[in-house]
Design an enzyme around this catalytic site. Structure first.
Site, PDB file in Angstrom:
ATOM      1  N   LYS A 145       0.870  -1.184   0.000  1.00 13.36           N
ATOM      2  CA  LYS A 145       0.000   0.000   0.000  1.00 13.36           C
ATOM      3  C   LYS A 145       0.895   1.218   0.000  1.00 13.36           C
ATOM      4  O   LYS A 145       2.038   1.166   0.444  1.00 13.36           O
ATOM      5  CB  LYS A 145      -0.872   0.023   1.263  1.00 13.36           C
ATOM      6  CG  LYS A 145      -2.141   0.799   1.086  1.00 13.36           C
ATOM      7  CD  LYS A 145      -3.170  -0.040   0.365  1.00 13.36           C
ATOM      8  CE  LYS A 145      -4.411   0.710  -0.004  1.00 13.36           C
ATOM      9  NZ  LYS A 145      -5.482  -0.219  -0.373  1.00 13.36           N
TER      10      LYS A 145
ATOM     11  N   ASP B 117      -6.889   4.264  -4.569  1.00 15.64           N
ATOM     12  CA  ASP B 117      -7.592   4.042  -3.298  1.00 15.64           C
ATOM     13  C   ASP B 117      -8.272   5.386  -3.026  1.00 15.64           C
ATOM     14  O   ASP B 117      -8.481   6.175  -3.968  1.00 15.64           O
ATOM     15  CB  ASP B 117      -6.588   3.642  -2.194  1.00 15.64           C
ATOM     16  CG  ASP B 117      -7.290   3.048  -0.961  1.00 15.64           C
ATOM     17  OD1 ASP B 117      -7.617   1.853  -0.993  1.00 15.64           O
ATOM     18  OD2 ASP B 117      -7.516   3.769   0.030  1.00 15.64           O
TER      19      ASP B 117
HETATM   20  N1  GLU Z   1      -7.153   0.088  -3.085  1.00 17.70           N
HETATM   21  C1  GLU Z   1      -7.888  -1.061  -3.488  1.00 17.70           C
HETATM   22  C2  GLU Z   1      -7.928  -2.060  -2.345  1.00 17.70           C
HETATM   23  O1  GLU Z   1      -8.003  -1.662  -1.209  1.00 17.70           O
HETATM   24  C3  GLU Z   1      -7.429  -1.621  -4.826  1.00 17.70           C
HETATM   25  C4  GLU Z   1      -5.985  -1.983  -4.913  1.00 17.70           C
HETATM   26  C5  GLU Z   1      -5.542  -2.387  -6.315  1.00 17.70           C
HETATM   27  O2  GLU Z   1      -6.348  -2.416  -7.226  1.00 17.70           O
HETATM   28  O3  GLU Z   1      -4.349  -2.676  -6.449  1.00 17.70           O
HETATM   29  O4  GLU Z   1      -7.934  -3.256  -2.518  1.00 17.70           O
END
Ligand code: GLU
Length: 445
Positions: free
Chosen positions: A124, A164
């Site tokens: 993340k 996100d």
């Molecule tokens: N931010 C999204 C999640 O919490 C998507 C992450 C992504 O597509 O890599 O899963």
């Protein structure tokens, strides 16, 4: 496994990282029994290794606003676990972003990605930058400065970020453009791209769509049809939008959305042009709910309140972490709802989760319910790698299959002797076992 001891050690090493410690504790409680059945895990110190990120990258992000003033934000990328595939997970741009939030999200992402059936590790990233009230040019300059550092640490086979909170198609476009310019190559290094330049069909809707496919399966375990049921949703962003669209399409009636200023209660149902209006609200960067109430007659604006006070059949957290607490859970349980599901990451506090599970409430955690977003990102990576674009029907079919498989894993690992499906335990154990086995196979690295 001595959970209290492990938690004390972690608290000492990482004081004040409350969200990270909360996320770790939930997983430890869920996996304790299976962990104890595997002495080889203990010997290889799987728990001690799995709770620490493999790498944390922190950097400064300087940028100049439209008035010529210089600003400095902090940028992060937490590469949490790469045992089952390249690091994968979104970027969050929000003033609340700090190391604890990045670490909890990276930790959750590791197990969520394991559940998707696809080979993706967990990561993340993001920044304490706020897109609210910023011009397009300011957002572009910020994204370019952010990528000037991040590009050194990512790549299609090493780490593939996505969106996100605060990072949507516009931001991904600016980030991608800068990456391409810096490395001189077009490659699928980000997901959530526009359809014209390598994005996947259904990616913008995928988190919300996947969540509703999952909720539908939860309801089916109790022979309930979503048709005609009222749905209370929080949030107004991409996830809430996708969830509202699919809930409506499946015959449900969405009665709330929320924003930083409060929530909207619309007994006529939030459908059609009202859902489209959510996108406008999001893009405007202004107060979210009040303009909705002014525009659509019959809807009510509840300033500074949360939608959980309304009576509904289904409750979906679609905004952010810890947005539903123990008191909210009591109020919701008093309404005897059919289903409660986290669509946001760790949408409920530990106290709220415990109350739902203790009450035998049909309830599922974010890492299972919202995995359709990152799963479709995984499908975007595949399409980029084979240089093809699948049709909407192809992507949707795969998304259905993946959500079905996640539900099956939860049932397999979470069904209690009394028949209650503990989705929290099921998702944590299934995700953990996959990552733990991959780590065991790869030795102490
Ligand atoms: N931010 C999204 C999640 O919490 C998507 C992450 C992504 O597509 O890599 O899963």
């Amino acid at each position: 496994m001595e959970i209290e001891k492990i938690m004390q050690d972690l608290e000492k090493k990482h004081p004040g990282e409350s969200e990270y410690l909360q996320a770790v504790k939930e997983v430890l409680i869920s996996v304790k029994d299976v962990y104890n059945e595997h002495p080889e895990f203990e010997k290889a110190k799987i728990i001690e290794r799995i709770v620490e990120p493999e790498r944390i990258i922190m950097f400064r992000v300087p940028w100049v606003d439209d008035q010529g003033e210089v600003h400095v934000n902090i940028g992060y990328r937490v590469q949490f676990n790469g045992a089952i595939g390249p690091y994968k997970g979104g970027l969050r741009f929000h003033p609340s972003v700090n190391l604890s939030i990045m670490k909890f999200l990276g930790f959750e992402q590791t197990f969520k990605n394991a559940l998707t059936t696809l080979p993706m590790g967990g990561a993340k990233g993001g920044s304490d930058f706020s897109i609210r009230g910023r011009s397009d040019a300011e957002v572009m300059r910020f994204c370019q400065s952010f990528m000037c550092e991040l590009y050194k640490h990512i790549g299609p086979s090493t780490d593939v970020p996505a969106g996100d909170i605060g990072v949507g198609g516009r931001e991904i476009g600016y980030l991608f453009g800068q990456y391409k310019k810096l490395v001189g190559r077009w490659e699928g290094v980000l997901t959530g791209k526009g359809l014209e330049y390598g994005g996947s069909r259904i990616r913008p809707e995928a988190t919300g769509f996947g969540a509703l496919y999952f909720v539908n399966q939860m309801l089916q375990t109790r022979n309930i049809d979503i048709k005609g049921k009222t749905v209370a949703i929080s949030g107004f962003g991409n996830v809430a939008w996708g969830a509202a669209l699919k809930a409506t399409e499946l015959g449900g009636k969405v009665i709330t959305i929320s924003g930083p200023d409060g929530y909207i209660y619309d007994p006529n149902g939030i459908s059609g042009e009202k859902i489209a209006y959510m996108l406008e609200l999001r893009a405007s960067g202004n107060d979210v709910c009040k303009p909705y109430a002014d525009k659509f007659a019959g809807s009510e604006f509840h300033e500074g309140k949360k939608p959980w006070e309304q009576k509904a059949d289904i409750y979906l957290t679609c905004a952010t972490q810890n947005e539903l607490n123990g008191e909210d859970a009591d109020r919701i349980l008093a309404n005897k709802p059919l289903c409660v599901a986290e669509v946001s990451n760790m949408g409920c506090t530990a106290e709220a989760v415990d109350k739902f599970v203790a009450a035998g409430q049909l309830f599922a955690p974010g890492k299972a319910v919202n995995a359709g977003g990152v799963a479709t990102s995984g499908l975007e990576m595949t399409q980029n790698a084979i240089r093809l674009s699948w049709s909407e029907a192809e992507v949707d079919e795969k998304l259905h299959y993946i959500m079905h498989s996640i539900h099956e894993q939860c049932v397999k690992y979470g069904t209690q002797p009394d028949g209650y499906i503990n989705y929290v335990k099921g998702a944590n154990v299934a995700g953990f076992m996959k990552v733990a086995h991959a780590m065991m196979a790869q030795g102490v690295v």
